[in-house]
Design a protein around this motif. Sequence first.
Motif, PDB file in Angstrom:
ATOM      1  N   UNK A  26     -14.368  -0.225   5.651  1.00 47.96           N
ATOM      2  CA  UNK A  26     -15.371   0.740   5.423  1.00 47.96           C
ATOM      3  C   UNK A  26     -14.588   2.154   5.274  1.00 47.96           C
ATOM      4  N   UNK A  27     -14.867   2.653   3.773  1.00 47.37           N
ATOM      5  CA  UNK A  27     -13.895   3.832   3.456  1.00 47.37           C
ATOM      6  C   UNK A  27     -15.121   5.101   3.220  1.00 47.37           C
ATOM      7  N   UNK A  28     -15.008   5.752   4.475  1.00 46.69           N
ATOM      8  CA  UNK A  28     -16.092   7.045   4.106  1.00 46.69           C
ATOM      9  C   UNK A  28     -15.276   8.451   3.640  1.00 46.69           C
ATOM     10  N   UNK A  29     -15.619   8.476   2.415  1.00 47.78           N
ATOM     11  CA  UNK A  29     -15.175   9.715   1.675  1.00 47.78           C
ATOM     12  C   UNK A  29     -13.559   9.464   1.598  1.00 47.78           C
ATOM     13  N   UNK A  30     -12.937   8.526   0.843  1.00 51.05           N
ATOM     14  CA  UNK A  30     -11.766   8.121   0.723  1.00 51.05           C
ATOM     15  C   UNK A  30     -11.102   9.113  -0.294  1.00 51.05           C
ATOM     16  N   UNK A  31     -11.684   9.523  -1.074  1.00 49.80           N
ATOM     17  CA  UNK A  31     -11.275  10.508  -2.218  1.00 49.80           C
ATOM     18  C   UNK A  31     -10.894  12.047  -1.864  1.00 49.80           C
ATOM     19  N   UNK A  32     -11.618  12.470  -0.959  1.00 47.92           N
ATOM     20  CA  UNK A  32     -11.696  13.701  -0.382  1.00 47.92           C
ATOM     21  C   UNK A  32     -10.230  14.135   0.081  1.00 47.92           C
TER      22      UNK A  32
ATOM     23  N   UNK B  21      -9.547  -1.742  -6.932  1.00 50.02           N
ATOM     24  CA  UNK B  21     -10.023  -2.945  -7.908  1.00 50.02           C
ATOM     25  C   UNK B  21      -9.000  -3.903  -8.012  1.00 50.02           C
ATOM     26  N   UNK B  22      -7.621  -3.818  -7.673  1.00 45.50           N
ATOM     27  CA  UNK B  22      -6.707  -4.855  -7.976  1.00 45.50           C
ATOM     28  C   UNK B  22      -6.665  -5.688  -6.660  1.00 45.50           C
ATOM     29  N   UNK B  23      -7.077  -5.225  -5.366  1.00 44.94           N
ATOM     30  CA  UNK B  23      -7.169  -5.808  -4.425  1.00 44.94           C
ATOM     31  C   UNK B  23      -8.240  -6.954  -4.326  1.00 44.94           C
TER      32      UNK B  23
ATOM     33  N   UNK C 110       0.824  -1.028   0.117  1.00 43.21           N
ATOM     34  CA  UNK C 110      -0.019  -0.095  -0.020  1.00 43.21           C
ATOM     35  C   UNK C 110       0.892   1.215   0.032  1.00 43.21           C
ATOM     36  N   UNK C 111       2.046   1.071   0.752  1.00 43.62           N
ATOM     37  CA  UNK C 111       2.922   2.469   0.555  1.00 43.62           C
ATOM     38  C   UNK C 111       3.245   2.608  -0.826  1.00 43.62           C
ATOM     39  N   UNK C 112       3.681   1.571  -1.610  1.00 45.61           N
ATOM     40  CA  UNK C 112       3.672   1.810  -3.036  1.00 45.61           C
ATOM     41  C   UNK C 112       2.759   2.227  -3.735  1.00 45.61           C
ATOM     42  N   UNK C 113       1.406   1.896  -3.700  1.00 45.83           N
ATOM     43  CA  UNK C 113       0.274   2.068  -4.201  1.00 45.83           C
ATOM     44  C   UNK C 113      -0.093   3.506  -3.960  1.00 45.83           C
TER      45      UNK C 113
ATOM     46  N   UNK D   8      -6.624   7.972  -8.957  1.00 40.14           N
ATOM     47  CA  UNK D   8      -6.316   6.994  -9.813  1.00 40.14           C
ATOM     48  C   UNK D   8      -5.567   5.985  -9.182  1.00 40.14           C
ATOM     49  N   UNK D   9      -4.751   6.313  -8.092  1.00 41.89           N
ATOM     50  CA  UNK D   9      -3.955   5.366  -7.371  1.00 41.89           C
ATOM     51  C   UNK D   9      -4.740   4.814  -6.376  1.00 41.89           C
ATOM     52  N   UNK D  10      -5.829   5.224  -5.766  1.00 39.66           N
ATOM     53  CA  UNK D  10      -6.575   4.619  -4.815  1.00 39.66           C
ATOM     54  C   UNK D  10      -7.495   3.594  -5.473  1.00 39.66           C
ATOM     55  N   UNK D  11      -8.234   4.271  -6.672  1.00 41.05           N
ATOM     56  CA  UNK D  11      -9.127   3.449  -7.420  1.00 41.05           C
ATOM     57  C   UNK D  11      -8.309   2.206  -7.920  1.00 41.05           C
TER      58      UNK D  11
END
Length: 222
Positions: free
Chosen positions: A141-147, A162-164, A102-105, A155-158
């Motif tokens: 549970x991700x509450x507003x993870x893109x904020x 997806x790949x997880x 995740x550090x890399x992602x 793009x990295x978080x998405x």
Amino acid sequence: MKLEIKVDGFRKRYRNCFVSIKDMSIRKRITLICGPNGSGKSTLLKAMAGFISYEGQITGNYSYSYYSEVSSYPEDINILDFHNNLMRLSEKKVEYEVLYDNLSYLGLESKIEEEISNLSKGMKAKAGLLFCLSQSANVYLLDEPLSGLDRDSIKEVKKMIVESNKIFIITSHLQSELFNIAEEVIHLDWFNEFTLQLFIFKKNILYHAKFGPCLFDWSNIF
């Protein structure tokens, strides 16, 4: 893992308002919950995580890890030390291999020894996601993870989601960014925007302060 979380007769009262969800089922690996402010998105995730009391039932024997955009962190400690201290206090197992992936992602490799006080809002949001996703759980549970994230970080978080192989339940105001990766989209009812201050019961009839008696079936809400 087969997933089935059922919400039945959920109600949460606050001083000025309440949230009501009659019934809902979550069965997909990536579920997006959307709706207007006050509809209960964040409240539902907090209830699932066990952070708040509520009326009704949420069934499903799963462990949860929770992320919120509204988080505060100590300012005089770096990401790695804070993460290690947090994990010592947590009952959940830490997946260190996942941590470094995740550090890399999230693009945090170069920031891991930097004090949190020196991080931008977007980097602090990434650090919060790192703490959440490094814990071993059935459902995240991700509450507003893109904020607070820039376009590249979104793009990295998405991509990470997806790949997880993990299960995610996500709320976001940036719904258009997540529609293309969500396997299920649940929209919560607009009614929950209104506050109890606007409504009065008289002889089993619900009156609105501005519009008068509400002459339709409220059984789906109460």
